[in-house]
Design a protein around this motif. Sequence first.
Motif, mmCIF file in Angstrom:
data_model
loop_
_atom_site.group_PDB
_atom_site.id
_atom_site.type_symbol
_atom_site.label_atom_id
_atom_site.label_comp_id
_atom_site.label_asym_id
_atom_site.label_seq_id
_atom_site.Cartn_x
_atom_site.Cartn_y
_atom_site.Cartn_z
ATOM 1 N N GLN A 1 5.575 -1.726 -19.102
ATOM 2 C CA GLN A 1 6.956 -1.596 -18.640
ATOM 3 C C GLN A 1 7.192 -0.209 -18.042
ATOM 4 O O GLN A 1 7.800 -0.074 -16.974
ATOM 5 N N ALA A 2 6.677 0.810 -18.742
ATOM 6 C CA ALA A 2 6.832 2.187 -18.243
ATOM 7 C C ALA A 2 6.151 2.326 -16.878
ATOM 8 O O ALA A 2 6.690 2.961 -15.958
ATOM 9 N N LEU A 3 4.990 1.719 -16.742
ATOM 10 C CA LEU A 3 4.279 1.774 -15.468
ATOM 11 C C LEU A 3 5.047 1.041 -14.379
ATOM 12 O O LEU A 3 5.216 1.531 -13.261
ATOM 13 N N ALA A 4 5.527 -0.162 -14.726
ATOM 14 C CA ALA A 4 6.257 -0.968 -13.744
ATOM 15 C C ALA A 4 7.473 -0.199 -13.235
ATOM 16 O O ALA A 4 7.769 -0.198 -12.034
ATOM 17 N N ASP A 5 8.181 0.476 -14.146
ATOM 18 C CA ASP A 5 9.350 1.267 -13.744
ATOM 19 C C ASP A 5 8.925 2.393 -12.797
ATOM 20 O O ASP A 5 9.536 2.606 -11.751
ATOM 21 N N ALA A 6 7.866 3.102 -13.192
ATOM 22 C CA ALA A 6 7.417 4.233 -12.377
ATOM 23 C C ALA A 6 6.970 3.778 -10.989
ATOM 24 O O ALA A 6 7.168 4.476 -10.005
ATOM 25 N N PHE A 7 6.397 2.588 -10.924
ATOM 26 C CA PHE A 7 5.836 2.112 -9.652
ATOM 27 C C PHE A 7 6.806 1.240 -8.851
ATOM 28 O O PHE A 7 6.413 0.636 -7.852
ATOM 29 N N SER A 8 8.071 1.191 -9.285
ATOM 30 C CA SER A 8 8.983 0.243 -8.633
ATOM 31 C C SER A 8 9.173 0.534 -7.144
ATOM 32 O O SER A 8 9.435 -0.381 -6.362
ATOM 33 N N ASP A 9 9.047 1.798 -6.737
ATOM 34 C CA ASP A 9 9.223 2.123 -5.313
ATOM 35 C C ASP A 9 7.924 2.063 -4.516
ATOM 36 O O ASP A 9 7.924 2.282 -3.314
ATOM 37 N N PHE A 10 6.830 1.812 -5.176
ATOM 38 C CA PHE A 10 5.549 1.747 -4.476
ATOM 39 C C PHE A 10 5.500 0.403 -3.750
ATOM 40 O O PHE A 10 5.657 -0.641 -4.372
ATOM 41 N N PRO A 11 5.307 0.426 -2.421
ATOM 42 C CA PRO A 11 5.355 -0.831 -1.657
ATOM 43 C C PRO A 11 4.447 -1.905 -2.265
ATOM 44 O O PRO A 11 3.334 -1.597 -2.694
ATOM 45 N N ASP A 12 4.955 -3.135 -2.291
ATOM 46 C CA ASP A 12 4.187 -4.203 -2.928
ATOM 47 C C ASP A 12 4.054 -5.417 -2.017
ATOM 48 O O ASP A 12 4.192 -6.558 -2.456
ATOM 49 N N SER A 13 3.823 -5.168 -0.729
ATOM 50 C CA SER A 13 3.448 -6.260 0.169
ATOM 51 C C SER A 13 2.319 -5.738 1.037
ATOM 52 O O SER A 13 2.231 -4.537 1.284
ATOM 53 N N GLU A 14 1.474 -6.644 1.490
ATOM 54 C CA GLU A 14 0.354 -6.207 2.330
ATOM 55 C C GLU A 14 0.867 -5.537 3.596
ATOM 56 O O GLU A 14 0.318 -4.532 4.050
ATOM 57 N N THR A 15 1.936 -6.102 4.147
ATOM 58 C CA THR A 15 2.484 -5.549 5.385
ATOM 59 C C THR A 15 2.928 -4.098 5.187
ATOM 60 O O THR A 15 2.571 -3.219 5.980
ATOM 61 N N ALA A 16 3.684 -3.855 4.126
ATOM 62 C CA ALA A 16 4.172 -2.493 3.900
ATOM 63 C C ALA A 16 3.016 -1.542 3.597
ATOM 64 O O ALA A 16 2.984 -0.410 4.089
ATOM 65 N N LEU A 17 2.066 -1.990 2.803
ATOM 66 C CA LEU A 17 0.923 -1.126 2.466
ATOM 67 C C LEU A 17 0.152 -0.757 3.728
ATOM 68 O O LEU A 17 -0.348 0.350 3.876
ATOM 69 N N ARG A 18 0.087 -1.706 4.642
ATOM 70 C CA ARG A 18 -0.642 -1.485 5.890
ATOM 71 C C ARG A 18 0.156 -0.577 6.822
ATOM 72 O O ARG A 18 -0.360 0.408 7.331
ATOM 73 N N GLN A 19 1.428 -0.937 7.011
ATOM 74 C CA GLN A 19 2.237 -0.178 7.956
ATOM 75 C C GLN A 19 2.444 1.261 7.504
ATOM 76 O O GLN A 19 2.540 2.156 8.329
ATOM 77 N N GLN A 20 2.496 1.463 6.204
ATOM 78 C CA GLN A 20 2.674 2.835 5.709
ATOM 79 C C GLN A 20 1.341 3.522 5.453
ATOM 80 O O GLN A 20 1.307 4.609 4.860
ATOM 81 N N ARG A 21 0.244 2.878 5.855
ATOM 82 C CA ARG A 21 -1.098 3.468 5.735
ATOM 83 C C ARG A 21 -1.414 3.890 4.304
ATOM 84 O O ARG A 21 -1.962 4.961 4.063
ATOM 85 N N LEU A 22 -1.039 3.020 3.369
ATOM 86 C CA LEU A 22 -1.293 3.344 1.961
ATOM 87 C C LEU A 22 -2.560 2.675 1.446
ATOM 88 O O LEU A 22 -3.070 3.035 0.392
ATOM 89 N N ALA A 23 -3.041 1.655 2.179
ATOM 90 C CA ALA A 23 -4.211 0.907 1.696
ATOM 91 C C ALA A 23 -5.164 0.620 2.849
ATOM 92 O O ALA A 23 -4.779 0.662 4.022
ATOM 93 N N TRP A 24 -6.418 0.355 2.497
ATOM 94 C CA TRP A 24 -7.449 0.065 3.492
ATOM 95 C C TRP A 24 -7.586 -1.437 3.707
ATOM 96 O O TRP A 24 -7.574 -2.212 2.752
ATOM 97 N N PHE A 25 -7.769 -1.812 4.972
ATOM 98 C CA PHE A 25 -7.913 -3.236 5.321
ATOM 99 C C PHE A 25 -9.160 -3.451 6.161
ATOM 100 O O PHE A 25 -9.763 -2.504 6.669
ATOM 101 N N GLU A 26 -9.508 -4.712 6.316
ATOM 102 C CA GLU A 26 -10.540 -5.095 7.258
ATOM 103 C C GLU A 26 -9.902 -6.120 8.178
ATOM 104 O O GLU A 26 -9.242 -7.042 7.709
ATOM 105 N N TYR A 27 -10.124 -5.941 9.475
ATOM 106 C CA TYR A 27 -9.456 -6.807 10.452
ATOM 107 C C TYR A 27 -10.427 -7.849 10.987
ATOM 108 O O TYR A 27 -11.623 -7.606 11.099
ATOM 109 N N ARG A 28 -9.881 -9.020 11.309
ATOM 110 C CA ARG A 28 -10.689 -10.051 11.986
ATOM 111 C C ARG A 28 -9.773 -10.826 12.927
ATOM 112 O O ARG A 28 -8.558 -10.958 12.666
#
Length: 447
Positions: free
Chosen positions: A324-351
């Motif tokens: 619960q403490a973690l979930a609260d702390a991470f509530s603003d961390f983007p949680d969709s692939e689109t947002a993670l990609r657009q904000q350059r927070l995660a690595w992807f492979e394209y095809r």
Amino acid sequence: MEKFVSADALRERFSQAMSVMYQQEVPQYGTLLKLVAEVNQQVLAHDNALAERLAATDELARLSVERHGAIRVGSAQELNTLRQLFAIMGMYPVGYYDLAPAGVPVHSTAFRPTEGAALRRNPFRLFTSLLRLELIEDIALRQKAASILAERQIFTPRCLALIEQHRQQGGLNEEQAEEFVREALETFRWHQQTTVDRATYDALHQQHRLIADVVCFPGCHINHLTPRTLDIDRVQALMPQYGITPKAIIEGPPHRRVPILLRQTSFKALEEAVMFRDGSAGYHTARFGEIEQRGVALTQAGRERYDRLLAQAGGGADNQQHQQALADAFSDFPDSETALRQQRLAWFEYRLTEQGRLQEMPPQADCETLIAQGLLAADPQVYEDFLPVSAAGIFQSNLGDGRQEVFSGGAGRAGFEAALGAPVIDEMSLYAARQAESLRRCGLQDY
Ligand code: OOG
Ligand code: NI
């Protein structure tokens, strides 16, 4: 020209042999494998999209054989030889983990495949720690430990000869490969017989349980093998029904719609009978069980944010409060692939999608536009590495309730690389290269 067995095939055979051996040595590991396989099957049965994604990215096949293990060694020479041994199986040292600040007197790397194709075939990894003898305060004891380590040879003579032969020939033929896997396995086998008498064991154990574990045995026994689950919360909840008591909390990030990095839990180390050199009988606790759930690899920016939020979240008394403490702390961390990609927070492979393959791509085309048009698909890159805070948590949960001191000083990364005989590979550059390469394959420019 003789035909050589590929590094990928060697790694596959070795990880399979290791798994069979560990199942015989630690029956609870077999139980964990069954539990994880059942949960994975249920998850896939209920989540078609996930099943399709894993099939499309060749991850489904690797899931059931995917494992990581951990070993600990005592000297530079041992670490250096391990590097040569693992290179034969296409496993290279990636990442540097300093666990001393978290109270564990080791520093580590992970031997693992680095190329996309090799990872898809079999991503077997070994978290490998080097004991930092220089952190033992008692000088006499430190010297004793060093001299015990100097006398042991954890590799069989045939194993060493085959490493040399591989160096000369540039590969191993079928017969040599078979022998290599068999001989290499010996280094990681459990030994009931210690190399020291009881008094020495007790003195080293008194200093730190880990020191006794590394120094007192003739080999560097594998201390756990970890299968990968698609739902760690469910496995943690089911463990007691299978007669397994999990550690109090799941390490790593909280549950997310788009899983990030690595979540891990383990069960406590077993108390195992050993025989000391003076003939007296005793117990040693080192080997345990662990499971993990892997998510998308984060970029440097994503990782910095993760580290900050994890530190801010602090801990909870039990797993529920902790999550619960973690979930609260991470509530603003983007949680969709689109947002993670657009904000350059995660690595992807394209095809290219089927539709995309029918068209000529303008090299300057914008990825997000192409994705929106259904011409391009982006798949999350699996995080293939480890997390130092989690690793320290796993170590600690197996080191009993003893005092927890913070170590500092000693040889850092440079010292580790000198012992290893090579620099460790930077994991971020591997993810970045895979992403860039995938774009190139699509006829697009890296961004
Ligand atoms: C290694 C502990 C760390 C992980 O998965 O992070 C670890 C050890 O106990 O030798 O296994
Ligand atoms: Ni582990």
